[in-house]
Scaffold this active site. Structure first.
Site, PDB file in Angstrom:
ATOM      1  N   GLY A  65      -1.485  11.862  -5.673  1.00  0.00           N
ATOM      2  CA  GLY A  65      -2.087  10.344  -5.549  1.00  0.00           C
ATOM      3  C   GLY A  65      -2.655  10.325  -4.021  1.00  0.00           C
ATOM      4  O   GLY A  65      -1.725   9.944  -3.122  1.00  0.00           O
ATOM      5  N   LYS A  73      12.088  -3.796  -0.136  1.00  0.00           N
ATOM      6  CA  LYS A  73      10.472  -3.792  -0.035  1.00  0.00           C
ATOM      7  C   LYS A  73       9.891  -4.881  -1.051  1.00  0.00           C
ATOM      8  O   LYS A  73       8.600  -5.420  -0.747  1.00  0.00           O
ATOM      9  CB  LYS A  73      10.216  -2.377   0.066  1.00  0.00           C
ATOM     10  CG  LYS A  73       8.718  -2.035  -0.009  1.00  0.00           C
ATOM     11  CD  LYS A  73       8.005  -2.086   1.047  1.00  0.00           C
ATOM     12  CE  LYS A  73       6.442  -1.895   1.210  1.00  0.00           C
ATOM     13  NZ  LYS A  73       6.060  -0.580   0.901  1.00  0.00           N
ATOM     14  N   ASN A 114      -2.995  -9.857   5.388  1.00  0.00           N
ATOM     15  CA  ASN A 114      -1.468 -10.382   5.170  1.00  0.00           C
ATOM     16  C   ASN A 114      -0.957 -11.459   6.152  1.00  0.00           C
ATOM     17  O   ASN A 114      -0.389 -12.304   5.761  1.00  0.00           O
ATOM     18  CB  ASN A 114      -0.567  -8.960   5.617  1.00  0.00           C
ATOM     19  CG  ASN A 114      -0.843  -7.911   4.370  1.00  0.00           C
ATOM     20  OD1 ASN A 114      -1.597  -8.003   3.402  1.00  0.00           O
ATOM     21  ND2 ASN A 114      -0.122  -6.753   4.499  1.00  0.00           N
ATOM     22  N   SER A 164      -2.346  -3.790  -0.782  1.00  0.00           N
ATOM     23  CA  SER A 164      -2.866  -2.773  -1.737  1.00  0.00           C
ATOM     24  C   SER A 164      -3.369  -3.856  -2.807  1.00  0.00           C
ATOM     25  O   SER A 164      -4.493  -3.348  -3.671  1.00  0.00           O
ATOM     26  CB  SER A 164      -1.838  -1.948  -1.946  1.00  0.00           C
ATOM     27  OG  SER A 164      -0.616  -2.644  -2.496  1.00  0.00           O
TER      28      SER A 164
HETATM   29  O1  PAF Z   1       1.331  -3.130  -0.956  1.00  0.00           O
HETATM   30  C1  PAF Z   1       1.097  -3.417   0.280  1.00  0.00           C
HETATM   31  O2  PAF Z   1       0.021  -3.583   0.726  1.00  0.00           O
HETATM   32  C2  PAF Z   1       2.206  -3.106   1.416  1.00  0.00           C
HETATM   33  O3  PAF Z   1       3.379  -2.654   0.702  1.00  0.00           O
HETATM   34  C3  PAF Z   1       2.438  -4.274   2.252  1.00  0.00           C
HETATM   35  C4  PAF Z   1       3.710  -3.903   2.874  1.00  0.00           C
HETATM   36  C5  PAF Z   1       2.507  -5.593   1.524  1.00  0.00           C
HETATM   37  C6  PAF Z   1       1.556  -4.259   3.462  1.00  0.00           C
HETATM   38  O4  PAF Z   1       0.137  -4.491   3.213  1.00  0.00           O
END
Ligand code: PAF
Length: 305
Positions: free
Chosen positions: A7, A185, A203, A256
């Site tokens: 990946g 997390k 974010n 993401s």
């Molecule tokens: O999935 C994501 O994008 C990351 O894990 C996070 C911590 C939200 C930062 O973009």
């Protein structure tokens, strides 16, 4: 160390790039042919704060070309885990360590079913990266990369991976509580990912939009109740403060899930807010905010998948 990365999206490429630069033998494995060709033709380009690094690294679509690796790093999207591992079996020998740093919980268990539990380690990273175009990755946020054995033991192989990561600048932290790390997390992903994908914001903007911050808090507090009921030992003392800190530290990142939605790809909603909904049902804990976020993302996926 010979390392295969299953990946090679933004995070797989970022880790591969750092490890290759530190002198490790790294092979990126990905089904995205254009990306693999671009890396082989021009090198992997990592962009940060306006500066570019060009890293020579091997990339392949067929894992057979890699042969057996000492370490396999799993960075595929959670819904591709089984398929990637089955295809990636030629890279996994008797003593290969398989480390998942994917988002969400439950990936280590899926991998263990295919390769055997004794080979699997897990962890999570606070690094953040985006694919700009094939062969070209940008990274903004950086942070610690937690690594642990599934049974919590501090083993020689765990310390060995940590040494390799340290040399590469990947900020490893060895832990005896990897479940606590994964759930901590998960809280950040629960609070950030779906909202940024739905609102199409970076974010950090979640903290500037009052109602979005309220939704973040409500979803994280539900997840916290589920984690507590499961007896998970989180690795932070102020979980809500931690989620906001992650949003701040990765303020410029496109999460993401937002990247997935914008590229019209399936999202990881099932292993993020979906986990809270499923576990909440088992434990009798209501999770209306997570369920709404999950259904909104699933509805959005239906408009393009
Ligand atoms: O999935 C994501 O994008 C990351 O894990 C996070 C911590 C939200 C930062 O973009």
């Amino acid at each position: 160390m010979k390392i295969a990365i299953l990946g090679a999206g933004s995070m797989g490429s970022l880790f591969g790039g750092f490890l290759a630069e530190a002198g490790e033998e790294v092979w990126l494995v990905d089904v995205w042919r254009e990306h693999v060709e671009a890396i082989n033709n021009r090198g992997l380009i990592l962009v940060s704060q306006g500066k570019e690094k060009n890293i020579k690294i091997r990339a392949v679509t067929d894992p057979v070309l890699v042969g057996e690796a000492e370490l396999v790093l799993v960075f595929v999207k959670s819904y591709s885990t089984e398929e990637a591992l089955r295809n990636g079996l030629p890279t996994i020998g008797k003593n290969t360590m398989v480390l998942t740093l994917q988002n969400g919980v439950g990936n280590a268990e899926k991998i263990a079913e295919i390769v055997g539990r004794e080979k699997v380690l897990a962890g999570s990273t606070a690094f953040g990266a985006n694919v700009l175009e094939p062969g070209r990755i940008s990274y903004a946020g950086s942070g610690d990369t937690y690594l642990g054995e599934l049974d919590g033991k501090i083993t020689d192989r765990l310390n060995l991976i940590a040494q390799v990561f340290e040399r590469a600048g990947l900020r490893p932290v060895v832990t005896d509580n990897v479940m606590g790390v994964l759930w901590t997390k998960l809280l950040a992903n629960v609070g950030i990912n779906a909202l940024t994908a739905l609102l199409k914001v970076r974010n950090g903007q979640l903290l500037e939009i009052g109602p979005a911050e309220v939704l973040m808090e409500k979803a994280v507090l539900e997840a916290l109740k589920v984690a507590e009921a499961k007896g998970i030992r989180l690795v932070v003392s102020d979980p809500l403060g931690y989620v906001k800190e992650v949003a701040r530290a990765t303020a410029n990142n496109i999460s993401s899930m937002r990247q997935d939605v914008e590229r019209l790809r399936p999202t990881e909603i099932d292993v993020i807010n979906g986990t809270i909904v499923r576990e909440g049902k088992v434990l009798g804990i209501p999770t209306p905010y997570n369920e709404s976020l999950m259904l909104l993302i699933k509805a959005l996926e239906k408009t393009y998948l």
